[in-house]
Scaffold this motif. Structure first.
Motif, mmCIF file in Angstrom:
data_model
loop_
_atom_site.group_PDB
_atom_site.id
_atom_site.type_symbol
_atom_site.label_atom_id
_atom_site.label_comp_id
_atom_site.label_asym_id
_atom_site.label_seq_id
_atom_site.Cartn_x
_atom_site.Cartn_y
_atom_site.Cartn_z
ATOM 1 N N GLU A 232 0.828 -1.211 0.000
ATOM 2 C CA GLU A 232 0.000 0.000 0.000
ATOM 3 C C GLU A 232 0.861 1.259 0.000
ATOM 4 O O GLU A 232 0.592 2.214 -0.728
ATOM 5 C CB GLU A 232 -0.921 -0.011 1.222
ATOM 6 N N ASP A 233 1.908 1.250 0.815
ATOM 7 C CA ASP A 233 2.818 2.406 0.857
ATOM 8 C C ASP A 233 3.599 2.545 -0.439
ATOM 9 O O ASP A 233 3.856 3.660 -0.894
ATOM 10 C CB ASP A 233 3.788 2.274 2.035
ATOM 11 N N PHE A 238 5.255 9.238 -3.070
ATOM 12 C CA PHE A 238 6.462 9.186 -2.254
ATOM 13 C C PHE A 238 6.451 10.273 -1.189
ATOM 14 O O PHE A 238 6.884 10.055 -0.053
ATOM 15 C CB PHE A 238 7.679 9.331 -3.168
ATOM 16 N N VAL A 239 5.941 11.451 -1.538
ATOM 17 C CA VAL A 239 5.914 12.546 -0.574
ATOM 18 C C VAL A 239 5.005 12.195 0.607
ATOM 19 O O VAL A 239 5.296 12.571 1.750
ATOM 20 C CB VAL A 239 5.459 13.855 -1.258
ATOM 21 N N ASP A 240 3.932 11.441 0.359
ATOM 22 C CA ASP A 240 3.055 11.018 1.459
ATOM 23 C C ASP A 240 3.766 10.023 2.364
ATOM 24 O O ASP A 240 3.598 10.056 3.595
ATOM 25 C CB ASP A 240 1.771 10.393 0.906
ATOM 26 N N PHE A 241 4.553 9.150 1.777
ATOM 27 C CA PHE A 241 5.293 8.174 2.581
ATOM 28 C C PHE A 241 6.342 8.879 3.439
ATOM 29 O O PHE A 241 6.537 8.519 4.612
ATOM 30 C CB PHE A 241 5.957 7.146 1.665
ATOM 31 N N LYS A 277 5.744 7.842 -7.252
ATOM 32 C CA LYS A 277 5.290 6.796 -6.347
ATOM 33 C C LYS A 277 6.430 6.359 -5.432
ATOM 34 O O LYS A 277 7.604 6.474 -5.772
ATOM 35 C CB LYS A 277 4.770 5.596 -7.134
ATOM 36 N N THR A 278 6.060 5.814 -4.281
ATOM 37 C CA THR A 278 7.070 5.393 -3.316
ATOM 38 C C THR A 278 7.990 4.327 -3.899
ATOM 39 O O THR A 278 9.208 4.354 -3.695
ATOM 40 C CB THR A 278 6.400 4.858 -2.043
#
Length: 572
Positions: A232-233, A238-241, A277-278
């Motif tokens: 999910e992560d 990526f900035v949210d992670f 994306k992360t």
């Protein structure tokens, strides 16, 4: 108008592939095709190798940009052979040269000083560019053995810049983190923990994918699973992670723009076009960190070709020549040979008037195919090859500056990154600045070349971005004072005294259009230079293009000597 040089006829006259333009994508494909046993003719109307990836002197660059920003010109076949009779078998479809550059602005603030050494510079047309030491571009150069023909210098340091002209070192390794005086102890620990998390995830992912140890015990599997970032992560921005990991804004900015090299503002969702994306961010971090220390004489993650990036297409051209590719510079192609009865592509007509035949044609992105007819009754109108090329809305604004002082004392080659909004509130894209010194043989010793790049929508916006970075880094002569430009020998002292900044001696700003690859039947167009700092995406697109042209052909098959030349051309 000067007469074109007189060449003896090209022999043979039939090839598997004709390539027009010696840019990096064209040169890689020419080398790959030649290595696979294809007969290749490689032409370029320019007197130099590299096309839009060339490294040129100041006069050559000025001429190239001005000519390449002119309105489209149709290369009429009638120019090649006046009085020639019409070919009963073939029709000629004219090629047109279109402009890739606009808003070209060249300024010489120290003309006398530069006039003495203007031809001692090798300026990159599509800079700034570097190679990651652990990148697939390096692997391809080794595999193709093009690495035998080019040498590299390491980029000594990377910095994050701000609007006040301050440059802070990028803490990209354990040693760099502990040496960094701009981070407090808490920030250092946060950054170290994040790097350890990423490294643990990469190790766990590699172990999970490995089939070497099939009898791994259950406890080891549990530990590996605990070390992995959740799916999910990985699919989240990526900035949210990074926010989830409770990293402060300064640390997030370093990771996003100086290490992961995000191209757009990742914080502002309303204007951001591409959220990283992360999983992609983690892969970029892995590439960055694995690049550090790969070669003995490159201490950071980046290297740069001695004599400029124009050496890269030349290296592949040399490799192609070894495999039998024929090269002719200063030779234009005025049109395509199309069979009248079928409307099929058959070959090209040179500016010399000679007709050559080939199964496939590869075009530099500046060339377009003119429409041969507007009559539906004409079979050429229906069957003749046309390239469908999509122009990318975003453009690349590039800048080149020459100074007599380094941005950082005792550091010759360095990279500066300005994250979004670091210079002014309306800056929504990062700006990259690469400084290269005389130790890389691209300028006289004691002088420095700065390459600047940013993505933009139009020329005015792009120039505002680069001017912001230039104002933060450099001192400009006051053109209202006559003695500020006249006394060249004193420029670096009188002007550069402003906040200790190096004085700007010469500059070029220009906006470059980007477009995707085009393909139609047996004719293909290569992509334009992109806005990336590295060559990874460009090589990916080039190899994809080769596989499309020759789907059942290996790209540079492995040889016993491929790995022998890995780092031996790196200079300290």
């Amino acid at each position: 108008m000067s007469e074109p040089p007189q060449y003896p006829p090209v022999d043979p006259t039939t090839f598997d592939l004709v390539v027009i333009g010696t840019g990096l994508p064209e040169s890689v494909i020419a080398a790959a095709a030649s290595t696979s046993g294809k007969s290749v003719l490689h032409l370029d109307p320019n007197p130099f190798y590299g096309s839009h990836f060339a490294s040129l002197s100041i006069p050559e660059l000025t001429s190239f940009l001005n000519s390449s920003s002119a309105p489209p010109v149709s290369l009429s076949s009638s120019q090649a052979a006046d009085g020639a009779t019409e070919d009963p078998k073939f029709s000629i479809i004219n090629l047109s040269c279109r402009s890739l550059y606009s808003d070209v602005e060249i300024s010489s603030l120290s003309p006398t000083l530069l006039e003495e050494c203007s031809r001692k510079f090798l300026l990159d047309v599509s800079g700034p560019r570097v190679l990651f030491c652990a990148d697939k571009a390096i692997d391809l150069m080794m595999k193709s053995e093009a690495s035998q023909y080019v040498e590299f210098k390491g980029i000594d340091a990377s910095f994050i810049g701000d609007g006040n002209g301050a440059l802070s070192a990028v803490p990209d390794s354990r040693a760099a983190i502990f040496k960094d005086k701009s981070l407090n102890l808490i920030q250092k620990n946060q950054l170290m923990r994040f790097f350890k998390l990423v490294q643990g995830h990469l190790r766990a992912t590699a172990a999970a994918a490995s089939t070497i140890d099939e009898n791994q015990n259950e406890e080891g599997e549990v530990q590996e699973a605990a070390s992995m970032i959740s799916e999910e992560d990985l699919e989240s921005p990526f900035v949210d992670f990074l926010t989830k990991m409770q990293l402060p804004p300064k640390i997030k900015s370093i990771i996003l723009y100086a290490i992961a090299m995000a191209d757009h503002d990742q914080e502002n969702r309303e204007i951001s076009k591409h959220l990283l994306k992360t999983k992609d961010g983690v892969d970029r971090l892995a590439r960055y960190q694995s690049s550090i220390g790969r070669f003995a004489n490159a201490y950071g993650p980046f290297i740069y070709p001695i004599y400029g990036q124009g050496e890269l297409p030349q290296a592949f051209c040399r490799r192609a020549a070894v495999k039998g590719c024929i090269y002719v510079l200063r030779m234009g192609v005025v049109g395509l040979l199309v069979e009248k009865s079928s409307g099929s592509y058959k070959g090209v007509k040179l500016a010399s008037g000679q007709e050559l035949f080939s199964n496939k044609l590869l075009l530099n992105p500046a060339f377009t195919i003119s429409s041969p007819s507007t009559s539906p009754a004409d079979p050429l109108c229906v069957k003749s090859p046309h390239l469908t090329v999509q122009t990318v809305k975003s453009k690349v604004v590039r800048g080149i500056c020459i100074t007599k002082r380094s941005l950082k004392p005792d550091i010759s080659n360095l990279l500066v990154l300005y994250p979004p909004q670091s210079l002014y509130p309306e800056q929504f894209t990062p700006i990259r600045v690469l400084q290269i010194g005389g130790n890389s043989a691209i300028c006289p010793v004691g002088m420095f070349v700065l390459y600047l790049l940013a993505l933009c929508e139009d020329g005015a916006e792009g120039k505002k971005l680069l001017n912001g970075a230039m104002s933060a880094l450099l001192a400009f002569p006051d053109c209202s004072k006559s003695d500020s430009v006249v006394h060249d020998e004193n420029v670096s002292q009188t002007v550069g005294s402003e906040e200790g900044k190096p004085a700007l001696l010469w500059s070029a700003l220009y906006v470059q259009e980007m477009q995707t690859m085009g393909r139609s039947d047996f004719i293909t167009s290569t992509p334009t230079p992109d806005g990336d700092l590295d060559y990874s995406s460009l090589f990916d697109a080039t190899l994809e293009l080769f596989q499309t042209m020759y789907p059942n052909t290996d790209v540079f098959p492995e040889t016993s000597s491929s790995e022998e030349h890995g780092g031996e051309n790196l200079e300290s």
